[in-house]
Design a protein around this motif. Structure first.
Motif, PDB file in Angstrom:
ATOM      1  N   UNK A  16      -3.539  -5.058   0.916  1.00  0.00           N
ATOM      2  CA  UNK A  16      -3.028  -4.735   2.251  1.00  0.00           C
ATOM      3  C   UNK A  16      -2.840  -5.923   3.154  1.00  0.00           C
ATOM      4  N   UNK A  17      -1.658  -5.925   3.722  1.00  0.00           N
ATOM      5  CA  UNK A  17      -1.316  -6.838   4.813  1.00  0.00           C
ATOM      6  C   UNK A  17      -1.154  -5.963   6.037  1.00  0.00           C
TER       7      UNK A  17
ATOM      8  N   UNK B   6      -8.465  -7.738   5.582  1.00  0.00           N
ATOM      9  CA  UNK B   6      -8.549  -6.532   4.745  1.00  0.00           C
ATOM     10  C   UNK B   6      -9.824  -5.749   5.006  1.00  0.00           C
ATOM     11  N   UNK B   7      -9.748  -4.438   4.790  1.00  0.00           N
ATOM     12  CA  UNK B   7     -10.923  -3.577   4.895  1.00  0.00           C
ATOM     13  C   UNK B   7     -11.874  -3.877   3.727  1.00  0.00           C
ATOM     14  N   UNK B   8     -13.169  -3.591   3.881  1.00  0.00           N
ATOM     15  CA  UNK B   8     -13.804  -3.006   5.067  1.00  0.00           C
ATOM     16  C   UNK B   8     -14.045  -4.056   6.140  1.00  0.00           C
TER      17      UNK B   8
ATOM     18  N   UNK C  53      -2.481 -13.528  -1.107  1.00  0.00           N
ATOM     19  CA  UNK C  53      -3.637 -12.766  -1.576  1.00  0.00           C
ATOM     20  C   UNK C  53      -4.624 -12.587  -0.437  1.00  0.00           C
ATOM     21  N   UNK C  54      -5.533 -11.643  -0.620  1.00  0.00           N
ATOM     22  CA  UNK C  54      -6.604 -11.455   0.351  1.00  0.00           C
ATOM     23  C   UNK C  54      -7.883 -11.153  -0.399  1.00  0.00           C
ATOM     24  N   UNK C  55      -8.982 -11.591   0.134  1.00  0.00           N
ATOM     25  CA  UNK C  55     -10.287 -11.374  -0.499  1.00  0.00           C
ATOM     26  C   UNK C  55     -11.203 -10.713   0.514  1.00  0.00           C
TER      27      UNK C  55
ATOM     28  N   UNK D 191     -13.375  -2.653  14.571  1.00  0.00           N
ATOM     29  CA  UNK D 191     -12.003  -2.139  14.554  1.00  0.00           C
ATOM     30  C   UNK D 191     -11.098  -3.165  13.888  1.00  0.00           C
ATOM     31  N   UNK D 192     -10.238  -2.694  12.989  1.00  0.00           N
ATOM     32  CA  UNK D 192      -9.404  -3.605  12.194  1.00  0.00           C
ATOM     33  C   UNK D 192      -8.569  -4.529  13.067  1.00  0.00           C
TER      34      UNK D 192
END
Length: 802
Positions: free
Chosen positions: A13-14, A314-316, A31-33, A288-289
């Protein structure tokens, strides 16, 4: 979640990556981690890259292409592949010691040398340390002697008495390479920075820098700018751009950007000088995101950063109570760390700005000589747009805006006009617009006396159609103007100078769509003004004079015609005096006009006349003529002369001049019956006064003069007024102000069968001569009018000399 050597996909997710301005920059997620990401080493053993509040330092290595991230709990520096985030191992961190954390922040110079620092809460007793690795495979300590190789160890505060100036390691930045490597670190709660330089590329010395910023302004966000500039940020503090004076040991704020532009919860920052972009990581205790994101700002104007876009982590999402993290640019890559919320790897995507495109091109136009014309265009495309107007394909010097105005058109201006619109992505040229210069009649019949331009006084405006009624007072020489700008009032204006003298008392003036709209003045100086009604009672007020303090009385308050359901108050004329006063009004919607008469000079009754003419023939222009005649005009129609019979209650059209003789889009008018002169407000390009002679040639109008307004603001209702008096003519062009003209002396010769010829002149001295080009001599004792009886067979010529 476990990852071996497979990249973390964009599907992680972006969030919130939509452009928020018309920026030329977007982002692509590499990418996201998330924080709960787990990595495996070559033996499939878990590697604790992330830990609670343990990741506060992160940097990109431009030589290896890896992202380095510090875990301050284990004092390790982990390597992640910059292109996909896969685990690449560790940097050897054997040897570092001391400090609250042995390792807290990391950065990499342009030649791939790695620098990491500890966190010290008191550099006077617990030295601040900078460790140096020549590359990712190297050592910070000699493997044989176990001595630190290069770097720094000491007290950057130089024993500062303020404890807040002795905490270092929360911010740490490196730039340059080799002997040109520079390092900067800021105290967390103070206003002291440490500036490090090297002469051998290995060992560093520090200079204490004191900033003019408030204590704590630089604690968690730090980035090099251009030259000796740097940027700082802390939670709930303003973003600052500062200038470094190393020799003087000071830093001075250049720009202090309020938190209305850069949010309070931005702390870690990075700057991409090549693209003029600043990245700010939003941190804090919120879960909150949207409160955990990286924002990109355009700093082309450093004093006014503009938000480009925002991308969520990215969540969480977890709280980041230390408001820590990091951000690092390399060319078009951006890496961002939000402690307890993982990493984002983004690629900046520079979208070519939209080229110019026309939404409206200049069109062909015909303009009278002496008139004003404005050619204009509208275009879309990335800002800034630049404009260049061309005449017959040659650029016009100085014509570089979206419109081009010629204030006074002459034949030399006739030709083809185009405009070229350009921006960084290209240019586009419009089609040609042909400008035709129409022949006009410009004589000395009327010469300018004064102008009241829109905006010159509060009650004369350039928009809103708030001035429609104007009349001349033959007793005082003043001009009366109805204006609804601000509040409804009747303004008294000096007819000779245009200076506003006063306002009439309008106490108790109410009713109608507009409580006052038109005005007229009788020959005895009594002032009459009416409201505008769409039906029902028309109200006409009377002032005995235009003197200050004169109260209004009601002269008429009833339906002007038997229907009682139509619009009146758009046109008005007054003549006579006392009990012989007459008021003329035309219907906006019917073919009617009404003449109001009085027995006492105070109250009036109306008589309706309905000539066989089209409806609305007197909608916007009406004037008394000689005797029982009137003149009427509406936009889009011809000029009509009507003869009415009050005894019989009838009215007949006795003359009609079509739009070939009077321009179609014209309205307000006035006449001087005894001289056969008619003044007409023309709203053709561009707005102007037309003076006609209607007496010299039967069934025809002779155009004597055209006089143009210097502005051409829209007058969509086609309203205004023309008023003769005192040897002058006054013209109100709604939204374009008032112009007063002096009239040349008027002379009229009329054949009176059986009684000779009657001469009338408006002013000056009557002179005569036996030949047209001969010597003229004054006619002794001559007053206007004068009856002349021919003597013999010779000719006699007359003129008036001012």
């Amino acid at each position: 979640m476990r990852h071996n050597l497979t990249p973390i996909l964009a599907a992680l997710s972006l969030g919130g990556a939509a452009l928020t301005t018309q920026a030329e920059t977007g982002v692509e997620l590499l990418w996201s981690a998330p924080f709960n990401t787990q990595y495996l080493d070559g033996n499939n053993n878990p590697v604790a890259v992330f830990g609670s509040n343990q990741n506060r330092g992160m940097a990109y290595n431009p030589i290896s292409g890896n992202v380095l991230i510090v875990n301050n709990n284990s004092a390790k520096i982990f390597k992640l592949k910059g292109t996909d985030g896969t685990y690449q191992g560790e940097v050897d961190t054997t040897g570092p010691s001391g400090g609250f954390f042995k390792l807290n922040h990391v950065d990499v110079s342009e030649d791939g040398v790695i620098y990491a620092c500890n966190l010290t809460l008191n550099s006077s007793t617990d030295p601040f340390k900078i460790y140096r690795w020549p590359d990712e495979a190297g050592f910070a300590f000699d493997p044989t002697t176990f001595e630190r190789v290069g770097g720094y160890e000491g007290d950057p505060s130089a024993g500062d008495a303020d404890a807040t100036n002795r905490r270092f390691g929360d911010t740490f930045r490196v730039t340059g390479s080799g002997v040109n490597t520079r390092i900067i670190a800021a105290s967390r709660g103070g206003k002291v920075l440490a500036y490090f330089t090297t002469v051998d590329g290995t060992n560093f010395t520090s200079v204490k820098i004191t900033s003019d910023a408030s204590a704590g302004d630089m604690g968690l966000g730090l980035a090099f700018g251009s030259g000796n500039e740097f940027w700082t940020k802390a939670p709930s503090r303003n973003l600052r751009r500062q200038s470094l004076n190393v020799a003087g040991g000071t830093a001075t704020t250049i720009n202090n950007i309020a938190n209305t532009v850069i949010p309070n919860n931005v702390s870690p920052i990075a700057v991409n000088l090549a693209s003029n972009i600043l990245a700010g990581v939003l941190t804090g205790t919120s879960t909150t995101a949207g409160n955990h994101a990286v924002n990109l700002y355009d700093i082309s104007n450093p004093a006014a950063p503009a938000l480009i876009l925002s991308t969520n982590f990215p969540a969480p999402i977890a709280a980041n109570s230390n408001v820590s993290g990091g951000a690092d640019f390399h060319n078009d890559l951006l890496f961002a760390l939000d402690t307890n919320n993982g990493l984002l790897a983004l690629k900046l995507v520079y979208v070519a700005p939209p080229p110019p495109a026309f939404t409206a091109q200049p069109g062909d136009v015909s303009v009278y000589e002496g008139g004003r014309v404005t050619l204009s265009t509208t275009a879309t495309g990335a800002a800034p747009l630049s404009y260049q107007w061309n005449f017959n394909d040659t650029p016009i010097t100085g014509a570089t805006s979206a419109s081009y105005t010629i204030p006074e058109v002459e034949q030399v201006n006739a030709g083809n006009y185009s405009v070229t619109v350009s921006n960084v992505s290209g240019s586009i040229t419009s089609t040609n617009a042909a400008l035709t210069a129409l022949a006009s009649v410009r004589t000395a019949a009327a010469t300018p006396l004064w102008t009241a331009a829109p905006g010159s006084v509060a009650h004369i405006t350039s928009s809103g159609d708030t001035q429609r009624g104007m009349a001349y007072n033959p007793v005082t020489g003043n001009l009366l103007l109805v204006s609804r700008a601000g509040s409804t009032a009747v303004h008294v204006i000096d007819g000779n100078t245009g200076a506003t003298l006063r306002q009439l008392d309008v106490t108790g003036v109410t009713g109608g769509t507009f409580s006052l709209n038109m005005v007229g003045v009788a020959d005895d100086g009594a002032v009459y003004a009416c409201n505008l009604v769409l039906g029902g009672s028309l109200r006409i007020y009377r002032w005995a004079s235009d003197a200050g303090g004169t109260p209004p009385t009601i002269a008429f308050d009833a339906a002007p015609d038997s229907t009682g359901s139509h619009r009146y108050g758009d046109t008005m004329d007054v003549r006579g005096s006392g009990a012989n006063t007459q008021i003329l009004m035309g219907s906006n919607t019917l073919k009617n006009f009404v003449v109001l008469t009085t027995a006492d000079g105070l109250t009036f009754t109306s008589q309706t006349f309905e000539p066989d003419v089209p409806a609305s023939s007197f909608r916007l222009g009406i004037s008394f003529g000689a005797g029982n005649t009137i003149w009427g005009k509406n936009t889009g129609a011809g000029l009509r002369k009507i003869t009415f019979d009050p005894g019989a209650g009838t009215a007949t059209e006795t003359a009609f001049f079509d739009v070939d003789q009077v321009v179609s889009f014209s309205s307000a008018l006035d006449v001087i019956p005894e001289f056969g002169i008619l003044g007409l407000l023309s709203l053709e390009v561009s707005d102007h006064l037309r003076l006609y002679d209607f007496a010299s040639t039967p069934d025809a109008l002779t155009l004597l003069d055209q006089d143009f307004f210097p502005t051409d603001n829209a007058n969509i209702n086609g309203v205004g007024a023309v008023a003769f008096g005192g040897g002058k003519v006054f013209v109100l062009d709604t939204n374009n102000g008032i112009i007063a003209y002096n009239l040349a002396p008027l002379l009229r010769l009329t054949d009176t069968p059986g009684a000779g010829f009657e001469l009338r002149w408006s002013e000056g001295t009557l002179q005569s001569s036996s030949t047209v080009n001969g010597t003229y001599a004054p006619v002794n004792g001559a007053t206007s009018p004068r009856v002349v009886t021919p003597a013999g067979t010779g000719n006699e010529f007359f003129r008036v000399q001012e």
